[in-house]
Design an enzyme around this catalytic site. Sequence first.
Site, PDB file in Angstrom:
ATOM      1  CG  ASP A 165      -2.007  -0.984   1.200  1.00 16.75           C
ATOM      2  OD1 ASP A 165      -2.577  -1.152   0.123  1.00 16.75           O
ATOM      3  OD2 ASP A 165      -2.292  -1.606   2.237  1.00 16.75           O
ATOM      4  CG  ASP A 220      -5.162  -0.582   5.503  1.00 17.45           C
ATOM      5  OD1 ASP A 220      -5.939  -0.925   4.592  1.00 17.45           O
ATOM      6  OD2 ASP A 220      -4.663   0.553   5.575  1.00 17.45           O
ATOM      7  CD  GLU A 265      30.519 -38.820  15.223  1.00 17.64           C
ATOM      8  OE1 GLU A 265      29.523 -39.391  14.738  1.00 17.64           O
ATOM      9  OE2 GLU A 265      30.451 -37.995  16.142  1.00 17.64           O
TER      10      GLU A 265
END
Length: 889
Positions: free
Chosen positions: A337, A610, A679
């Site tokens: 807007d 809005d 790992e």
Amino acid sequence: MADGPADSGLAPDVVPDPLEPLPLLRRELRTGPAGLSSREAARRLAVYGPNEVRPTARTSVLRELLRQLAHPLALLLWAAAALAFIADIEVLGWAIIAVVLVNAAFALVQERQAEKAVETLARYLPAQARVIRDGQPQHVPARDLVPGDLIALEEGDRIAADARLTEGGIEADLSMLTGESTPVERLAGPGLEAVPVLQEPNLVFSGTSATEGQARAIVYATGDHTQLGRIAALSQRTPREPSPLEQQVKKVAWLIAAVAVAMSAVFLATGVAVGLPLTDSLMFAIGLLVANVPEGLLPTITLALAVGVRVLARQGAVIKRLSAVETLGSTNVICTDKTGTLTRNEMRLHALWTPEHGTDPGSQADGLVRAVALCTTVTREADGRLHGDPTEIALVEGAAQRGVPLDPADRDAGRRACFRFDPRLRLMSVVQTTEGGGLQVIAKGAPEAVLSLLAGGEPDRQAQDAADALAVDGMRVLAVAARDLPGGDVPSRRQHAERDLHLLGLVALYDPPRPEVAAAVERCHRAGLTVHIVTGDNGATAAAVARSVGIGVTGLRVIAQSETVDDHELDHLLRLPGTEIVFARSSPETKLKVADALRAHGQIVAMTGDGVNDAPALHRAHIGVAMGRSGTDVAREASTMVLTDDNFATIVTAIESGRRVYDNVRKFIVYIFAHLTPEVVPFLVFALSGGAVPLPLTVLQILAIDLGTETLPALALGRERAEPGVMDRPPRPSTQGVINKDMLVRSWGWLGTVSAALVMTAFFYVLWRSGWQPGDPTGPGTPLHHAYLTATTATFAGIVTCQVGTAVAARTDHAALRDIGLFSNPLLLAGIAFELVFTAALVYAPPLQNLFGTAALPWDVVLLIAVFPPLVWATDELRRWARRRRHHV
């Protein structure tokens, strides 16, 4: 007035019949035309309780815990525990089960905290109701309404309780109760017989909204006794939908699980084939399963999103869904807007024009100023401030400044009809009593709309040219026209009132741009975002504001009458490269059409709104942005994000925050995945050597890494600041996954491989310095057993120190470390300090040595693994430097 509702003969759980004659209903509710007193309202609140629908029970903790325990990563660990028990390694099995439970509990706590973070945002959006108490209108929290309260309803209000209209009328949107999308008329008057309560023409209901009109109503039911409360009591809690981010991570988790199971099966068979004992082979398979599980991934993501929500709330953007933070990061079009978002929303009456005197009418314009002030619906609060539309407030205040003050109460006393502003017609009109006792229609609105209603049917060319000239200067221009009503008959329909008008003149209002918007628009353009303006204002006015803030610098198109644009033309306009568009004189339907078209083109759209009629477009956009100050309750309900400051710059801040959160998720995924390779590699070396190389890492040590040293740095990476240049790169494609090939290559292939090489170097260094040769026994009771414990401890500690280098490297994906600063994330430094202290405890504390199979490291080994962090970081820094140089060239 009675002392309290208990004296009225009504129990708190009894709802009076709202359809009985109004005097009887007032008597039963012990109220009157002036409403309740504040003291009486407080007493009733104590008896009836707050006006809230009792929240449905949350999913039980047990059910949520079971959901965590059934996650694919948890299932992988359950399989590892089962293998441990099969291999008669009970200590390991129970340790893995403990990891599963601790991880599930951690994830549960994080999700609960995230839910709480979203729930507490309600304080930023207090639901208010206009109520008449002590004979004066005032705003109170909607939860404080009580039966007997007299409430005032206006266009755009959400109705906070079940009530019966006592005066006036509204158009009400009952879709949430009835499913019918068309608003229905609700008027003060008698009810109908034998119709369902939801169809009664004089009743309004909690949770619905007023789309047009003004009215007053007596509250007869609150909280669980409302229609909404009864429905909620019968409804089941909607299950929480996982965000797209969680869905992507879950897919990756299944992929990791499949790879881990396949690797375990293959190397279990390999171990048996090369002659390893079954127990050792099972130990190896368990190690692979555990090593491939990135514990803490989901809770870390949830926490990062929740932190993003809280940070944005402090910056003025309230996000109503966690997953919306992720969507913000890929937004590439903003439809905004103009008034209040790009501008200050401090409208001031700036200029006047009359047909007789042009733009310098002087005191001759007093009639024009008075007429336009009469054609308003603003009200005056008890504290003297005006309440209503900012444009109308500016008109009334401007009239007072020009010596033509207007009291809204006197205006309303002389009003005989009001046809409220219609966004399709772009005008409003009133019927007012003149000083001579006659009646006059006054209309105000867009110049082209009002000029088309003048007597004779021909628009006033001179007035249109004047309006265009004022609009080019960035002013909002309204035309004002009037017509005397002979005979004193009040038109019942606006079509009968708004015709054969006489032009009084033009009023021009100026709303200066917000000073911070130009910089925000520039940031949008640097970030590859397109900004369109969708406004009901004049095209020239909106274009002037657009140019003043930098919208359309490479090409601005102004669609003067955007309602007339068809889908084919709209598609063509939105495909024009480098073009930003002002959709002027747009209706709410235009916003919806633009949102649909942009979605069809594959754009991620943020749309501001809005008004009540903006709700469909806000729903349709990926990110519906409502105004917290000037917006209606309906718009806020329909939105994904609410701006508490109504500021365009806050949207850009939210998009930057969305990008930051998304980048941070990817950073800690890189960090978590990077240590999977070091790992896994020790188990591969053990298997491929046929047992000639002893197992360089134990499963319990892996659990110590995944549970003890990984989590805090990962959480800290989720709080990392935005990387420099985050708003200088184009939006990511909406189809891009949070985990992609480049990330896996970086984590598993680059950082992981470097880390694996370093930790295996430390392992072999400790063994060789003790005289070990491949195949030498290292079990308990052998001369090399202590050296073996020291070597596995070096592997464990080496992985931890490599994690430190990985954490520092993962802080940036594009920029160099010097651009963000080594000490700019104190949480990460604290996390690194914790994992180093935790590792030292496992290495040097005798009770933990016995549990995890560790041994104290000599200083030469400590010095060796101390150089791992800068080596890991430096190799990744070189890789990023080469990539930046390649892209720059």
